[in-house]
Design an enzyme around this catalytic site. Sequence first.
Site, PDB file in Angstrom:
ATOM      1  N   ARG A   1      43.873  16.159  80.472  1.00 34.54           N
ATOM      2  CA  ARG A   1      44.232  15.391  78.992  1.00 34.54           C
ATOM      3  C   ARG A   1      45.533  14.531  79.263  1.00 34.54           C
ATOM      4  O   ARG A   1      46.323  14.730  80.216  1.00 34.54           O
ATOM      5  CB  ARG A   1      44.845  16.408  77.814  1.00 34.54           C
ATOM      6  CG  ARG A   1      43.616  17.212  77.387  1.00 34.54           C
ATOM      7  CD  ARG A   1      42.666  16.064  76.624  1.00 34.54           C
ATOM      8  NE  ARG A   1      41.796  17.097  75.698  1.00 34.54           N
ATOM      9  CZ  ARG A   1      40.449  17.224  76.114  1.00 34.54           C
ATOM     10  NH1 ARG A   1      40.054  16.724  77.077  1.00 34.54           N
ATOM     11  NH2 ARG A   1      39.586  18.088  75.534  1.00 34.54           N
TER      12      ARG A   1
ATOM     13  N   HIS B   1      36.988   8.415  80.010  1.00 36.76           N
ATOM     14  CA  HIS B   1      36.850  10.134  79.724  1.00 36.76           C
ATOM     15  C   HIS B   1      35.468  10.263  79.827  1.00 36.76           C
ATOM     16  O   HIS B   1      34.751  10.777  78.800  1.00 36.76           O
ATOM     17  CB  HIS B   1      37.556  10.312  77.946  1.00 36.76           C
ATOM     18  CG  HIS B   1      37.733  11.600  77.839  1.00 36.76           C
ATOM     19  ND1 HIS B   1      38.567  11.781  77.113  1.00 36.76           N
ATOM     20  CD2 HIS B   1      37.006  12.871  78.415  1.00 36.76           C
ATOM     21  CE1 HIS B   1      38.835  13.244  76.844  1.00 36.76           C
ATOM     22  NE2 HIS B   1      37.674  13.876  77.724  1.00 36.76           N
TER      23      HIS B   1
END
Length: 318
Positions: free
Chosen positions: A233, A281
């Site tokens: 993350r 992502h």
Amino acid sequence: MAQTETIDGVLLSAAMDLKSFYGLDAAAGGGTVRLFNPDEVTDPQAIRFAVCWLPSKEAFAPYPNLEMAMSIGAGVDALMSHPGLGSDTMICRVRDPHQADLMAGYAVHEALRHLRDFPKMEVSQSKGEWAPLPMEAPEKTRIAVLGNGTMGAAVTRALSVLGFSVSVACRRQPKDPLDGIIYHAGEGAVQKAAEDADVLINVLPLTGETENILNADLFDRLADGAWLIQIGRGEHLHEADFEKALDSGKLAGASLDVFRTEPLPSDHPYWQDSRLRITPHVASDSTPSVVADQVIQSGRELAAGKRPELAIDRSQGY
Ligand code: GLV
């Protein structure tokens, strides 16, 4: 025959249309696990669980009887830190072996691209130059993998098949360790795994403990000119320390797939930095049919009064 209990859930996402993407609706689970968009809910009191991806701040407020919130991905950090989710609400995740394989593919691709210098060969090709590059036996390359959950274990397995020297940081020693892999567990595991690594791959879950874990202290432990593959993350990365490590040459560069702000703003300097590979992502994604099956399975378990198998340990944060 025992009556199958019906359970109602709500689909909550500020980012995507969960109903059409996953085919989750009032007929899900043969009509036993019924899912509704918020504007279709007639009795909010009857909603016992939520299926979520980046729910808005107020998303949970109308449902006083929520017992479970399920992420449609592997990461539950957005639910763990959601101000509107009661602390006793169970949180579930998806555990998708295909997603783990995709993650492993991304990590291997980025590692090999850097280690074998494929970009240089593309430049040679564009000039019509036959210019072989030297190469080393994979076992001479040390790769540190931070995390040994479903994703981390798949990354390690793929690297191990290719013959790399892999050290893994994990919370506890695995029950099924792979031959030839060094596992560091517990206190200081991340630091030990990173020692002298040529490539550092972050697949940790985001928790209070792991935020900013990719920092100067960790970068200093790597081999000079190491490569970072950041697929955890955005909040794992201490950006000021990272930029210093790039400027000093400690890091030759990085593959960044996750960011503190997503989408990465178009004027962010990382886009233009030739030392960085930026992807949006996409290191992996969960498979829609697996997500739908696991949502239905978790709803059924909840309806039957069981703790869903995919419930996470909230005290650990994943
Ligand atoms: C992706 O980031 C996930 O959490 O599944």
